[in-house]
Design a protein around this motif. Structure first.
Motif, PDB file in Angstrom:
ATOM      1  N   THR A   1      41.160  48.029  36.593  1.00  0.00           N
ATOM      2  CA  THR A   1      40.363  49.247  36.701  1.00  0.00           C
ATOM      3  C   THR A   1      39.081  49.068  35.895  1.00  0.00           C
ATOM      4  OG1 THR A   1      41.401  50.301  34.790  1.00  0.00           O
ATOM      5  CG2 THR A   1      42.393  50.726  36.933  1.00  0.00           C
ATOM      6  N   LEU A   2      38.020  49.611  36.414  1.00  0.00           N
ATOM      7  CA  LEU A   2      36.748  49.667  35.709  1.00  0.00           C
ATOM      8  C   LEU A   2      36.213  51.086  35.827  1.00  0.00           C
ATOM      9  CD1 LEU A   2      34.762  46.430  36.687  1.00  0.00           C
ATOM     10  CD2 LEU A   2      35.891  46.928  34.519  1.00  0.00           C
ATOM     11  N   ASP A   3      35.546  51.531  34.775  1.00  0.00           N
ATOM     12  CA  ASP A   3      34.934  52.853  34.801  1.00  0.00           C
ATOM     13  C   ASP A   3      33.748  52.850  35.754  1.00  0.00           C
ATOM     14  OD1 ASP A   3      34.934  55.583  33.261  1.00  0.00           O
ATOM     15  OD2 ASP A   3      32.829  54.961  33.477  1.00  0.00           O
ATOM     16  N   GLN A   4      33.511  53.961  36.396  1.00  0.00           N
ATOM     17  CA  GLN A   4      32.413  54.081  37.364  1.00  0.00           C
ATOM     18  C   GLN A   4      31.034  53.845  36.757  1.00  0.00           C
ATOM     19  OE1 GLN A   4      32.321  57.961  39.127  1.00  0.00           O
ATOM     20  NE2 GLN A   4      32.158  59.009  37.172  1.00  0.00           N
ATOM     21  N   SER A   5      30.932  53.849  35.438  1.00  0.00           N
ATOM     22  CA  SER A   5      29.649  53.606  34.777  1.00  0.00           C
ATOM     23  C   SER A   5      29.336  52.113  34.655  1.00  0.00           C
ATOM     24  CB  SER A   5      29.640  54.237  33.383  1.00  0.00           C
ATOM     25  OG  SER A   5      30.610  53.603  32.554  1.00  0.00           O
ATOM     26  N   GLN A   6      30.309  51.252  34.986  1.00  0.00           N
ATOM     27  CA  GLN A   6      30.103  49.802  34.900  1.00  0.00           C
ATOM     28  C   GLN A   6      29.220  49.338  36.060  1.00  0.00           C
ATOM     29  OE1 GLN A   6      31.498  47.894  32.242  1.00  0.00           O
ATOM     30  NE2 GLN A   6      31.773  49.992  31.547  1.00  0.00           N
ATOM     31  N   SER A   7      28.587  48.190  35.870  1.00  0.00           N
ATOM     32  CA  SER A   7      27.658  47.666  36.876  1.00  0.00           C
ATOM     33  C   SER A   7      28.379  46.826  37.928  1.00  0.00           C
ATOM     34  CB  SER A   7      26.599  46.799  36.201  1.00  0.00           C
ATOM     35  OG  SER A   7      27.175  45.587  35.726  1.00  0.00           O
ATOM     36  N   LEU A   8      27.670  46.596  39.019  1.00  0.00           N
ATOM     37  CA  LEU A   8      28.208  45.721  40.056  1.00  0.00           C
ATOM     38  C   LEU A   8      28.418  44.307  39.520  1.00  0.00           C
ATOM     39  CD1 LEU A   8      26.268  46.711  43.303  1.00  0.00           C
ATOM     40  CD2 LEU A   8      28.642  47.173  42.731  1.00  0.00           C
ATOM     41  N   ARG A   9      27.568  43.854  38.611  1.00  0.00           N
ATOM     42  CA  ARG A   9      27.759  42.523  38.023  1.00  0.00           C
ATOM     43  C   ARG A   9      29.080  42.464  37.259  1.00  0.00           C
ATOM     44  NH1 ARG A   9      24.586  38.485  37.793  1.00  0.00           N
ATOM     45  NH2 ARG A   9      22.669  39.713  37.923  1.00  0.00           N
ATOM     46  N   GLN A  10      29.363  43.486  36.464  1.00  0.00           N
ATOM     47  CA  GLN A  10      30.626  43.510  35.716  1.00  0.00           C
ATOM     48  C   GLN A  10      31.812  43.505  36.680  1.00  0.00           C
ATOM     49  OE1 GLN A  10      29.141  46.925  33.588  1.00  0.00           O
ATOM     50  NE2 GLN A  10      29.476  45.897  31.619  1.00  0.00           N
ATOM     51  N   ALA A  11      31.700  44.247  37.766  1.00  0.00           N
ATOM     52  CA  ALA A  11      32.773  44.271  38.765  1.00  0.00           C
ATOM     53  C   ALA A  11      32.923  42.909  39.423  1.00  0.00           C
ATOM     54  CB  ALA A  11      32.488  45.344  39.813  1.00  0.00           C
ATOM     55  N   SER A  12      31.810  42.276  39.758  1.00  0.00           N
ATOM     56  CA  SER A  12      31.842  40.953  40.384  1.00  0.00           C
ATOM     57  C   SER A  12      32.531  39.943  39.487  1.00  0.00           C
ATOM     58  CB  SER A  12      30.424  40.461  40.688  1.00  0.00           C
ATOM     59  OG  SER A  12      29.778  41.317  41.580  1.00  0.00           O
ATOM     60  N   LYS A  13      32.210  39.988  38.213  1.00  0.00           N
ATOM     61  CA  LYS A  13      32.831  39.062  37.267  1.00  0.00           C
ATOM     62  C   LYS A  13      34.324  39.325  37.123  1.00  0.00           C
ATOM     63  CE  LYS A  13      28.772  37.908  34.552  1.00  0.00           C
ATOM     64  NZ  LYS A  13      28.127  37.943  33.222  1.00  0.00           N
ATOM     65  N   ALA A  14      34.712  40.587  37.114  1.00  0.00           N
ATOM     66  CA  ALA A  14      36.137  40.929  37.004  1.00  0.00           C
ATOM     67  C   ALA A  14      36.902  40.415  38.222  1.00  0.00           C
ATOM     68  CB  ALA A  14      36.315  42.438  36.852  1.00  0.00           C
ATOM     69  N   LEU A  15      36.337  40.591  39.408  1.00  0.00           N
ATOM     70  CA  LEU A  15      36.985  40.102  40.623  1.00  0.00           C
ATOM     71  C   LEU A  15      37.085  38.580  40.597  1.00  0.00           C
ATOM     72  CD1 LEU A  15      35.256  42.377  43.315  1.00  0.00           C
ATOM     73  CD2 LEU A  15      37.639  42.510  42.558  1.00  0.00           C
ATOM     74  N   ARG A  16      36.003  37.922  40.218  1.00  0.00           N
ATOM     75  CA  ARG A  16      35.992  36.462  40.162  1.00  0.00           C
ATOM     76  C   ARG A  16      36.970  35.923  39.126  1.00  0.00           C
ATOM     77  NH1 ARG A  16      31.196  34.168  37.117  1.00  0.00           N
ATOM     78  NH2 ARG A  16      32.572  34.891  35.471  1.00  0.00           N
ATOM     79  N   ASP A  17      36.901  36.472  37.925  1.00  0.00           N
ATOM     80  CA  ASP A  17      37.711  35.948  36.819  1.00  0.00           C
ATOM     81  C   ASP A  17      39.205  36.090  37.068  1.00  0.00           C
ATOM     82  OD1 ASP A  17      35.331  35.348  35.584  1.00  0.00           O
ATOM     83  OD2 ASP A  17      35.449  36.981  34.114  1.00  0.00           O
ATOM     84  N   ARG A  18      39.589  37.100  37.816  1.00  0.00           N
ATOM     85  CA  ARG A  18      41.018  37.344  38.051  1.00  0.00           C
ATOM     86  C   ARG A  18      41.480  36.895  39.435  1.00  0.00           C
ATOM     87  NH1 ARG A  18      38.649  40.673  34.575  1.00  0.00           N
ATOM     88  NH2 ARG A  18      39.771  41.251  32.695  1.00  0.00           N
ATOM     89  N   GLY A  19      40.533  36.405  40.242  1.00  0.00           N
ATOM     90  CA  GLY A  19      40.879  35.895  41.556  1.00  0.00           C
ATOM     91  C   GLY A  19      41.461  36.948  42.481  1.00  0.00           C
ATOM     92  N   ILE A  20      40.896  38.151  42.405  1.00  0.00           N
ATOM     93  CA  ILE A  20      41.380  39.253  43.232  1.00  0.00           C
ATOM     94  C   ILE A  20      40.258  39.776  44.126  1.00  0.00           C
ATOM     95  CG2 ILE A  20      43.210  39.929  41.652  1.00  0.00           C
ATOM     96  CD1 ILE A  20      41.349  42.140  40.609  1.00  0.00           C
ATOM     97  N   GLY A  21      40.610  40.620  45.076  1.00  0.00           N
ATOM     98  CA  GLY A  21      39.626  41.126  46.019  1.00  0.00           C
ATOM     99  C   GLY A  21      39.353  42.606  45.942  1.00  0.00           C
ATOM    100  N   LEU A  22      40.037  43.323  45.030  1.00  0.00           N
ATOM    101  CA  LEU A  22      39.868  44.768  44.939  1.00  0.00           C
ATOM    102  C   LEU A  22      40.076  45.227  43.513  1.00  0.00           C
ATOM    103  CD1 LEU A  22      39.797  47.415  46.942  1.00  0.00           C
ATOM    104  CD2 LEU A  22      42.150  47.619  46.165  1.00  0.00           C
ATOM    105  N   LEU A  23      39.249  46.152  43.085  1.00  0.00           N
ATOM    106  CA  LEU A  23      39.483  46.807  41.799  1.00  0.00           C
ATOM    107  C   LEU A  23      39.407  48.304  41.977  1.00  0.00           C
ATOM    108  CD1 LEU A  23      36.536  47.815  40.515  1.00  0.00           C
ATOM    109  CD2 LEU A  23      36.349  45.408  40.019  1.00  0.00           C
ATOM    110  N   LEU A  24      40.088  49.003  41.077  1.00  0.00           N
ATOM    111  CA  LEU A  24      40.128  50.461  41.120  1.00  0.00           C
ATOM    112  C   LEU A  24      39.047  50.999  40.207  1.00  0.00           C
ATOM    113  CD1 LEU A  24      43.985  51.064  40.946  1.00  0.00           C
ATOM    114  CD2 LEU A  24      42.570  50.373  42.880  1.00  0.00           C
ATOM    115  N   VAL A  25      38.346  52.013  40.673  1.00  0.00           N
ATOM    116  CA  VAL A  25      37.243  52.613  39.928  1.00  0.00           C
ATOM    117  C   VAL A  25      37.687  53.968  39.404  1.00  0.00           C
ATOM    118  CG1 VAL A  25      34.845  53.382  40.048  1.00  0.00           C
ATOM    119  CG2 VAL A  25      35.584  51.377  41.374  1.00  0.00           C
ATOM    120  N   THR A  26      37.465  54.177  38.112  1.00  0.00           N
ATOM    121  CA  THR A  26      37.923  55.409  37.473  1.00  0.00           C
ATOM    122  C   THR A  26      36.764  56.180  36.853  1.00  0.00           C
ATOM    123  OG1 THR A  26      38.336  54.232  35.394  1.00  0.00           O
ATOM    124  CG2 THR A  26      40.187  54.422  36.933  1.00  0.00           C
TER     125      THR A  26
END
Length: 132
Positions: A21-46
């Motif tokens: 999960t990432l807070d909605q205030s996070q950037s697309l770059r932070q989301a991209s890195k989270a997806l890449r680093d964990r090898g996943i295709g979806l994250l939940l936005v809170t």
């Protein structure tokens, strides 16, 4: 075990029981890195403790194609609020049908209270079927 028997099993059998999960205030770059680093295709936005959307790797590609600035655009601007869910007790067949009908590769798995307990991905289903 046959394909039909496998698809009749509950989602809980093959879902991924962790998620990011990432807070909605996070950037697309932070989301991209989270997806890449964990090898996943979806994250939940809170928004605090409330689930307000999802963001997939496909959403990131769309943002890039639209010339969005990865550091300047927040998840609140790109997360999809149409969260497709499934119960952990539903069958894999129900999950497959929901993915096909919704044009998606991921479903948020929820408990009886509607709270997320995991993610079911097309990869999860294919892995289960390939074990036959």
């Amino acid at each position: 075990m046959t394909v039909n028997t496998t698809l009749a099993q509950p989602v809980s059998r093959c879902m991924t029981d962790w998620f990011i999960t990432l807070d909605q205030s996070q950037s697309l770059r932070q989301a991209s890195k989270a997806l890449r680093d964990r090898g996943i295709g979806l994250l939940l936005v809170t928004d605090g403790d409330e689930l307000v959307g999802v963001l997939s790797e496909r959403d990131i590609v769309t943002a890039l194609a639209d010339d969005d600035e990865l550091d300047g655009v927040k998840l609140a601007d790109r997360a999809r609020g149409d969260i497709l869910t499934i119960s952990a007790t539903d069958t894999l067949q129900t999950g497959v049908d929901r993915m096909v009908d919704g044009g998606t590769r991921h479903l948020v798995v929820v408990d009886d209270d509607g709270l997320p307990v995991g993610v079911l991905s097309a990869r999860d289903v294919l892995s289960e079927l390939s074990a036959l």
